[in-house]
Design a protein around this motif. Structure first.
Motif, PDB file in Angstrom:
ATOM      1  N   ILE A  24       5.045  -4.428  -6.017  1.00 35.20           N
ATOM      2  CA  ILE A  24       6.174  -3.861  -5.306  1.00 35.20           C
ATOM      3  C   ILE A  24       5.789  -2.623  -4.505  1.00 35.20           C
ATOM      4  N   ARG A  25       4.864  -1.809  -5.039  1.00 37.75           N
ATOM      5  CA  ARG A  25       4.467  -0.591  -4.316  1.00 37.75           C
ATOM      6  C   ARG A  25       3.741  -0.943  -3.027  1.00 37.75           C
ATOM      7  N   LEU A  26       2.810  -1.880  -3.146  1.00 40.04           N
ATOM      8  CA  LEU A  26       2.062  -2.296  -1.962  1.00 40.04           C
ATOM      9  C   LEU A  26       2.987  -2.995  -0.958  1.00 40.04           C
ATOM     10  N   TRP A  27       3.914  -3.790  -1.492  1.00 40.35           N
ATOM     11  CA  TRP A  27       4.903  -4.481  -0.639  1.00 40.35           C
ATOM     12  C   TRP A  27       5.712  -3.469   0.167  1.00 40.35           C
ATOM     13  N   ASN A  28       6.248  -2.473  -0.489  1.00 40.07           N
ATOM     14  CA  ASN A  28       7.058  -1.471   0.202  1.00 40.07           C
ATOM     15  C   ASN A  28       6.230  -0.672   1.211  1.00 40.07           C
ATOM     16  N   PHE A  29       4.986  -0.384   0.860  1.00 38.13           N
ATOM     17  CA  PHE A  29       4.122   0.338   1.780  1.00 38.13           C
ATOM     18  C   PHE A  29       3.922  -0.446   3.077  1.00 38.13           C
ATOM     19  N   CYS A  30       3.646  -1.757   2.930  1.00 35.35           N
ATOM     20  CA  CYS A  30       3.423  -2.584   4.122  1.00 35.35           C
ATOM     21  C   CYS A  30       4.712  -2.769   4.927  1.00 35.35           C
TER      22      CYS A  30
ATOM     23  N   GLY B  38       4.540 -11.260  -2.321  1.00 42.33           N
ATOM     24  CA  GLY B  38       5.934 -11.040  -2.665  1.00 42.33           C
ATOM     25  C   GLY B  38       6.154  -9.751  -3.421  1.00 42.33           C
ATOM     26  N   PRO B  39       7.419  -9.335  -3.535  1.00 43.37           N
ATOM     27  CA  PRO B  39       7.746  -8.053  -4.191  1.00 43.37           C
ATOM     28  C   PRO B  39       7.922  -8.179  -5.709  1.00 43.37           C
ATOM     29  N   ASP B  40       6.876  -8.658  -6.392  1.00 41.19           N
ATOM     30  CA  ASP B  40       7.002  -8.722  -7.846  1.00 41.19           C
ATOM     31  C   ASP B  40       6.694  -7.359  -8.457  1.00 41.19           C
TER      32      ASP B  40
ATOM     33  N   SER C  55       4.738   7.670   9.287  1.00 40.61           N
ATOM     34  CA  SER C  55       5.303   8.250   8.071  1.00 40.61           C
ATOM     35  C   SER C  55       5.268   7.185   6.997  1.00 40.61           C
ATOM     36  N   ALA C  56       4.285   7.243   6.137  1.00 36.35           N
ATOM     37  CA  ALA C  56       4.101   6.193   5.138  1.00 36.35           C
ATOM     38  C   ALA C  56       4.331   6.738   3.747  1.00 36.35           C
ATOM     39  N   ARG C  57       4.954   5.924   2.921  1.00 37.66           N
ATOM     40  CA  ARG C  57       5.197   6.328   1.541  1.00 37.66           C
ATOM     41  C   ARG C  57       3.959   6.043   0.690  1.00 37.66           C
ATOM     42  N   THR C  58       3.595   6.996  -0.111  1.00 43.11           N
ATOM     43  CA  THR C  58       2.456   6.819  -1.011  1.00 43.11           C
ATOM     44  C   THR C  58       2.908   7.111  -2.429  1.00 43.11           C
TER      45      THR C  58
END
Length: 1104
Positions: free
Chosen positions: A388-394, A382-384, A422-425
């Motif tokens: 949240i960073r890993l969630w948004n990346f996936c 979940g996006p806790d 195009s992935a956010r890091t």
């Protein structure tokens, strides 16, 4: 009609019970034809239900008949009986069990191929409930396995047996899974059949039952291991030698799936199986390599995924018992399996193979080995704040993966492979994201990945329903899920346009998406609304918008309505539910989603603060549904769905549907749907929709009585005054639009008549929808019903007056009815209803006044004798009630009632053809005249006296009804009404009348009285009721002989030659009998004998 149907059923019973084979064959062919015709005939279905037990007894006996034709016909009839939902629901459990056991016995022992096929077919289409099937499961399974083994050697038997397997797997999934080792082997063995038809049948069947049998049970794994050692492995090697590599690899993929976790315990067998793929992976044919990669996915499922799950489940226990050694063993075993799975994939990627093979390889590796377990792990967290960073990346990774298919790219597959993600890091310490290009090469996905993407979306959506999540987080998750789902739908739509996709692929895709939507909707319903509910609505809306109507509305792609909420509605026993959608009926995907959407809305608590927003969304959605290319099926289904929900809380939904339909009709260019033939379903559905509020009012008594028992009687009526006015306005608006559309589309507009016929059924015999009782506490409900009914009646009458056909229907039509009796009946019942509620509230007086005023305008256009008499026959009852009540408090209503009565009397005098105001007609009017001649309201009595003096007052002889004698006595003594003076002698009166025959010939009327006597009276032949007789020129004192015309002479000669009847009646006597107002105006002509003066005097002397 019902008697005809009953006779047909009795004849069929006699024939099929006969000992004659000819009669039996005829009986079953007739029964089969009757069943086919009954699909759209509720009376026929009801007749079959009543006779089902008797019919089933004969059929079950005759399916074992030695005559193949009779047995086959009996099986076809039995198939219908156990398939039709209405019929199968009425079959007792003991009869159903006997049917199933008899079918199983027949399949097992018959030697006739066609009979065996039909027996298995019956099992494949039956609709028995799971409880009954479970009681006969072993017997049924034995018969189906016998058919799968196919001792008769019929391909059609194999096909029907596989259909039966799929049906039983859908009905009893758990029991079929437990026994899969018995019935799956006969199916998978045919994957190595020489006959391509057998191979294709087996694969289609396995695809249908895949969720039931995979992952395989231990017993199924043992069964295939034994088969593999005995003959399957040898068979695959033989096929390779024969060059059938693609077919071999396809079978290999299923075999390795059925091994499942058993593959880990039988490594020698797996190694032998891998030798088969060693030959196919090295083949230079791209088709063989791609087939090998697809089959390799089964090995990954068997070796890698079970160990991943096992690691997750047992990691803690293993580390606690032996942290070092256990961990090392687990990782070592997993590593070996992973290396084995990846080895051929790496080899293919490293080689210079065809690009299509490369795409398939990437798909196998990336989706099944990497993305699936990774996404599941991250999305479940979940996006806790920590993840949240890993969630948004996936999320971005998944979105880019899916959206690749929808990108506007060159059709060259190589260009599609070279796409970069195009992935956010996140840059540590900077607090911001940067965009970098990573060499992840995506391929446009196909329908085989649909399950994977929907599974990821389902996991994402679970966080919408998390109670602890912040509102902003829930909204972000919902938006992401909807956005990704739209990309999936766009890709699916591209696949639909691909001509290489066959029917099965499209149906698989539709069923997968709809199952996903259904599961999400059911979760939202159990959640009781909130964010998950909104997300479900968003996804349904997205599906409607993204998938083309050519698929969603097509009659080719029917799906079963397997929504559990619809199944719960089947228990609602209501005789007035039209266009009903029953559980598991087949409909288009558009209807499925429409019903699913409406089901979610009606299950939501309608008192929530978000209800206005929900209704606005429903209005946009329903407008979209009705604006589609072919909205008829969805509209009919939605009307039927609404009728399954009886309650004023659903009036909001009704208003949305009516408003949307009104807008659709106003913008409709093709008006072919408005053909007013009796079978037009659109026409009838609109009538049902407009009747819905009246159905609610008619059902209210029962609802309130039940609520009274729970001490909350007023909760059943929640329709505020403002909402009531809105409901009336939308009703009137839709009615007007439909009337205009009907006039434009057809020469005969019967919509108002058909609607009124439907509305009339809502009222009881006393004119009220329910008997008033102040103790029940629904006074407001009665007044609301009164207001609604009155305003609807005014609308119908005004619309009829304003229609372009008013002149054609009313003016100048003398011999044909205008067909407005249903409107008169509706007006009559509304007037009775108003009378019951008279004076309770000021509003009731306003409604009554408006109804009387509009009805007056309406009947002022009546000229047809038949319509006028029908009006009096129908309206006389409530009109008498109102005129008898002398204490009407509302002055305006009182005045309008007087005007209505005066116009009613005018109608009688302007009738075409003219009415005869004789004793018979006076008897019909007696009750009304008794109340109105001496009515205290002069606006009622004055027109009545004028009417009397210009009609009955001018008649020479009348038989006055008993109830009129007192009022006539009083008024005649006061000189207000005219009665013919009968005090003179009969001969003197005749002599006096003879002086008035200069301009008007007189006729002798002979009327039979009691016993055998007769009464002779003189009437003016040309007297017109209501004409002014005071301005006649003075008559000569001298008697003049009457000269007869040629026509009168012919009539006299005809009458002289006519014999009197046995009752002593004179020739041609006709009267009004049994309220028959359909006679023409020939009474006076047939009842008058034309005689000259001398003959008349002689006859008078004899009578005197």
């Amino acid at each position: 009609m019902s008697s005809i149907i009953s006779n047909q059923i009795e004849e069929i019973k006699i024939f099929i019970s006969s000992n004659s084979k000819t009669d039996q064959s005829l009986g079953y062919s007739t029964l089969l034809h009757f069943q086919e015709q009954s699909s759209d005939s509720p009376p026929s279905i009801q007749a079959l239900i009543q006779s089902s037990r008797c019919l089933i007894n004969s059929i079950v006996s005759d399916i074992h008949n030695e005559d193949e034709e009779i047995a086959a016909q009996a099986l076809k009839c039995l198939g219908f009986m156990i398939y039709h939902p209405s019929l199968v629901a009425t079959i007792p459990a003991e009869d159903g069990k006997r049917v199933l056991e008899s079918l199983a016995k027949l399949i097992t022992f018959t030697k006739m191929k066609s009979v065996c096929n039909l027996g298995v077919w019956c099992i494949s289409i039956q609709q028995f409930d799971a409880t009954l099937l479970a009681a006969c499961f072993d017997t049924l399974l034995q018969a189906v396995v016998h058919a799968l083994d196919n001792p008769i050697g019929s391909l059609s038997t194999t096909f029907e047996a596989m259909q039966a397997v799929a049906k039983l797997a859908a009905q009893m999934s758990e029991m079929m899974r437990e026994s899969s080792h018995l019935w799956v082997p006969p199916i998978y063995r045919r994957l190595l059949s020489i006959d391509k038809r057998e191979r294709d049948m087996s694969e289609r069947c396995l695809l249908k039952i895949r969720p039931t049998i995979l992952p395989p049970s231990i017993s199924l794994s043992k069964a295939i291991i034994e088969d593999m050692r005995e003959k399957l492995l040898t068979g695959m090697k033989d096929w390779l030698d024969k060059g059938m590599k693609v077919q071999t690899v396809q079978a290999w993929g299923w075999f390795i799936c059925f091994l499942g976790s058993g593959a880990l315990k039988n490594r020698h067998l797996v190694n032998d199986m891998l030798k088969v793929l060693e030959q196919t992976f090295s083949d230079h044919n791209p088709q063989v390599q791609i087939a090998s990669l697809v089959a390799w996915q089964g090995l990954i499922d068997a070796l890698v995924h079970p160990q991943i799950l096992s690691c997750k489940k047992n990691r803690i226990q293993q580390l606690q018992t032996s942290p070092g050694k256990s961990s090392e063993l687990v990782l070592n075993g997993f590593s070996k399996s992973l290396k084995l799975a990846v080895a051929p994939l790496i080899g293919i990627i490293s080689s210079k193979c065809d690009v299509s093979v490369l795409l398939s390889c990437l798909n196998t590796w990336l989706i099944n080995v990497v993305l699936d377990p990774m996404f599941q792990a991250i999305f479940k967290i979940g996006p806790d704040s920590k993840s949240i960073r890993l969630w948004n990346f996936c999320l971005d990774l998944l979105e880019d993966c899916i959206s690749t298919k929808c990108s506007d790219l060159n059709s060259d597959p190589k260009n599609q492979v070279n796409l970069h993600l195009s992935a956010r890091t996140f840059i540590p310490g900077s607090g911001r994201y940067s965009w970098n290009q990573y060499p992840i090469k995506w391929l446009p996905w196909d329908l085989s990945q649909l399950d994977f993407y929907l599974k990821m979306i389902s996991i994402i959506i679970t966080h919408v329903a998390t109670a602890t999540a912040a509102p902003e987080s829930k909204k972000s998750v919902c938006d992401a899920a909807v956005r990704i789902f739209r990309f999936v739908l766009k890709g699916v739509q591209m696949e639909f346009r691909n001509p290489s996709n066959n029917y099965d692929n499209i149906m698989f895709c539709l069923n997968t998406i709809l199952s996903f939507m259904k599961k999400l909707g059911e979760d939202a319903s159990s959640d009781g609304g909130g964010d998950l509910f909104n997300t479900s609505l968003y996804l349904i809306e997205a599906t409607m918008e993204e998938l083309e109507p050519s698929i969603m509305e097509s009659p080719l792609y029917k799906v079963a309505l397997d929504i559990s909420y619809v199944g719960s509605l089947d228990s609602v026993k209501h005789s007035k539910i039209p266009h009903r959608c029953s559980f598991m009926d087949m409909f288009s995907p558009m209807v499925y989603l429409t019903v699913l959407y409406l089901g979610l809305v009606v299950q939501l608590t309608l008192n929530t603060p978000e209800m206005e927003l929900i209704l606005q969304r429903l209005q946009r959605f329903y407008k979209f549904v009705l604006s589609s290319d072919d909205p008829l099926e969805s509209f009919l289904a939605s009307v039927g769905f609404l009728y399954a929900h009886m309650g004023f809380k659903y009036m909001e939904i009704w208003m949305v549907m009516v408003t949307c339909l009104n807008g659709c009709i106003d913008g409709m260019k093709d008006l072919s749907l408005f053909k007013t033939d009796s079978d037009n379903s659109f026409h009838r559905a609109i009538c049902h929709l407009l009747s819905y509020p009246f159905i609610l009012f008619s059902c209210a008594k029962k609802d309130i009585t039940l609520l009274r028992a729970s001490n909350s009687p007023k909760e059943s009526f929640v329709l505020s005054e403002r909402k009531l006015e809105q409901a009336i306005e939308v009703w009137k608006s839709l009615y007007g639009s439909v009337c205009v559309a009907c006039l434009k589309s057809s020469a005969t507009n019967t919509f108002s008549h058909d609607l009124c016929a439907m509305l009339n059924s809502c009222f009881g015999g006393n004119g009220s929808m329910f008997q008033y009782n102040s103790e029940l506490g629904y006074k407001d409900l009665e007044l609301a019903c009164l207001s609604f009914s009155g305003k609807v009646l005014v609308c119908i009458l005004e619309q009829k007056l304003a229609s372009d056909t008013i002149g054609r229907e009313f003016v100048g039509v003398c011999n044909e009815s205008s067909g407005i009796n249903n409107i008169f009946v509706f007006a009559s019942r509304v007037m009775k209803f108003m009378y019951v509620n008279m004076g309770r509230e000021p509003a009731s007086g306003l409604v009554s006044s408006r109804v009387f005023s509009t009805l007056t305008c309406f009947i002022s256009c009546l000229h047809s004798k038949q319509d006028i008499l029908s009006f009096f026959e129908i309206i006389s009852g409530p009109l008498l009630q109102w005129l008898s009540h002398q204490e009407i408090k509302d002055e305006n209503a009182k005045d309008q009632l007087g005007i209505l009565w005066a116009e009613s009397l005018n109608c009688l005098q302007r009738s075409q053809p003219l009415l005869t105001f004789d004793s018979s007609f006076l008897g019909l009017q007696a009750s009304l005249l008794e109340k109105t001649l001496d009515h205290p309201n002069t606006s009622v009595s004055d027109p009545t006296i004028i009417f009397w003096n210009s009609t009955y007052g001018k008649q020479i002889s009348l038989e006055y009804p008993q109830n009129l004698l007192h009022v006539l006595h009083r008024l005649s003594r006061n000189g207000r009404i005219s009665l013919y003076n009968r005090s003179k002698s009969f001969v003197a009166r005749c002599s006096t009348l003879e002086h008035d025959t200069v301009t008007t010939p007189w006729c002798c009327k002979i009327t039979p009285t009691q016993k055998s006597s007769k009464r002779v009276e003189l009437t003016e032949e040309g007297m017109i009721p209501g004409s002014n007789q005071n301005n006649k020129p003075p008559s000569n004192s001298k008697r003049k002989r009457v000269e007869l015309t040629e026509h009168q002479k012919e009539v006299r000669r005809a009458h002289q030659g006519r014999e009197r009847d046995c009752n002593g009646h004179g020739p041609g006597v006709r009267t009004y009998t049994n309220l028959d107002f359909s006679q023409g105006n020939q009474e006076s002509q047939d009842s008058q004998g034309i005689q000259d003066s001398e003959a008349m005097l002689k006859m008078l002397r004899r009578v005197g």
